[in-house]
Design a protein around this motif. Sequence first.
Motif, PDB file in Angstrom:
ATOM      1  N   SER A  61      66.553  20.798  27.330  1.00  0.00           N
ATOM      2  CA  SER A  61      66.836  22.203  27.017  1.00  0.00           C
ATOM      3  C   SER A  61      67.095  23.033  28.272  1.00  0.00           C
ATOM      4  N   ILE A  62      67.005  22.421  29.446  1.00  0.00           N
ATOM      5  CA  ILE A  62      67.042  23.161  30.708  1.00  0.00           C
ATOM      6  C   ILE A  62      68.471  23.416  31.143  1.00  0.00           C
ATOM      7  N   ASN A  63      68.848  24.682  31.248  1.00  0.00           N
ATOM      8  CA  ASN A  63      70.134  25.079  31.811  1.00  0.00           C
ATOM      9  C   ASN A  63      70.056  25.105  33.329  1.00  0.00           C
ATOM     10  N   LEU A  64      71.223  25.180  33.982  1.00  0.00           N
ATOM     11  CA  LEU A  64      71.257  25.349  35.428  1.00  0.00           C
ATOM     12  C   LEU A  64      71.250  26.846  35.733  1.00  0.00           C
ATOM     13  N   GLY A  65      70.059  27.431  35.618  1.00  0.00           N
ATOM     14  CA  GLY A  65      69.849  28.844  35.882  1.00  0.00           C
ATOM     15  C   GLY A  65      68.423  29.063  36.324  1.00  0.00           C
ATOM     16  N   TYR A  66      68.177  30.126  37.082  1.00  0.00           N
ATOM     17  CA  TYR A  66      66.849  30.371  37.651  1.00  0.00           C
ATOM     18  C   TYR A  66      65.766  30.456  36.587  1.00  0.00           C
ATOM     19  N   TYR A  67      65.981  31.278  35.562  1.00  0.00           N
ATOM     20  CA  TYR A  67      64.949  31.461  34.548  1.00  0.00           C
ATOM     21  C   TYR A  67      64.659  30.169  33.811  1.00  0.00           C
ATOM     22  N   SER A  68      65.692  29.416  33.503  1.00  0.00           N
ATOM     23  CA  SER A  68      65.511  28.170  32.778  1.00  0.00           C
ATOM     24  C   SER A  68      64.701  27.168  33.589  1.00  0.00           C
ATOM     25  N   ILE A  69      64.925  27.140  34.883  1.00  0.00           N
ATOM     26  CA  ILE A  69      64.255  26.173  35.744  1.00  0.00           C
ATOM     27  C   ILE A  69      62.881  26.664  36.192  1.00  0.00           C
ATOM     28  N   GLN A  70      62.769  27.941  36.541  1.00  0.00           N
ATOM     29  CA  GLN A  70      61.570  28.446  37.222  1.00  0.00           C
ATOM     30  C   GLN A  70      60.638  29.285  36.359  1.00  0.00           C
TER      31      GLN A  70
END
Length: 346
Positions: free
Chosen positions: A250-259
């Motif tokens: 479900s993880i996108n390549l974006g700050y919120y998604s990762i962090q």
Amino acid sequence: MAALLLAVIVLAVTPIRLQVDAVLVSPINTTKIIDYLESAKRAIYVEVYVFTYKPLADALVDAAKRGVDVYVVLSARVYGGVPRQAKDLAQYMEKNGVRVKWNDDFPNVHTKLYVIDNQTVIIGNINPTVSGFTRNKGVMLVIHNSTLARQLATIVLNDFRGKYPRYNYPGVLVSPVNSQEGLEWILTLPGDLYIAMEQIYLDSGMVPLILQHQRYYAVVARTNADINVAVDDDIVAKIIVVGDYVYVGSINLGYYSIQRNREVGLLIHNPELAARLRALILQWYTEAGGVAPTETTETAAQPTTARTPAAQATAPSLIHALAWLVVVAIATLFVVWMNRKGKHIK
């Protein structure tokens, strides 16, 4: 120091070799999730972002009525607000024996995960909504593996109870715990890169890793990066393929998604799955206007994947391990120096 180094190597992000029993592709056959839920005998654990698909809610209610323990974790925060229909379905499930928890400890609980009887895992990128099941383009993997199932059930139950340890399951990426390391791992493997990603944003820090690949094929719904992509608004997939290695979750390549968000994905070593998802990504890519690689470009790409799978799997981990070894060595020397200094003062 040797023990610490060993611990670092063990804790490094690595893929897991998994057999995948089925690949559900939206909008083709994602509704088969309901068939798996109807087969549950003991327990079902669900963690999803937006839940508005009534047939799925009916399947969970039916399971609860026949004595199956059903836990559902929902995101209390949704972009644009939680839909009224999602709230109504949650009340419907609760009234009929399903344990429902609205989790607001993360900006979003963005996971798409089902665990059945601690034996079967269904994980990927499709929300249980009408658009998710009938229009969006993504995948859900079906995996029969009791060890993985128990690990992922633990994540769902902990999120249900509001407990958040630092997970370290092989091949399992959990935001905001270790998604960055896992995504960096697969994006730094040599070879042609294939990406189907709903979001690729500069704030992820991953764009330079994409551009390091001589050849990459990316189909996205949204990006603010200056990269060569094909755009398809219906893409909700989060898939990366390099060689025989795959990321799905479900993880996108974006700050919120990762962090910041709660997200879950898998790093898998499986040549057959990699080939199938690579073909699917290229299908979406060309349908969105991208130019598929020819046999000539594929043949030319072979030298870039000369390292063996073992070398690919260990190289990034060894780099991290050596970096930690340097840190441990410096810390040890500092402690020794401080002890000697203390003795000298006395």
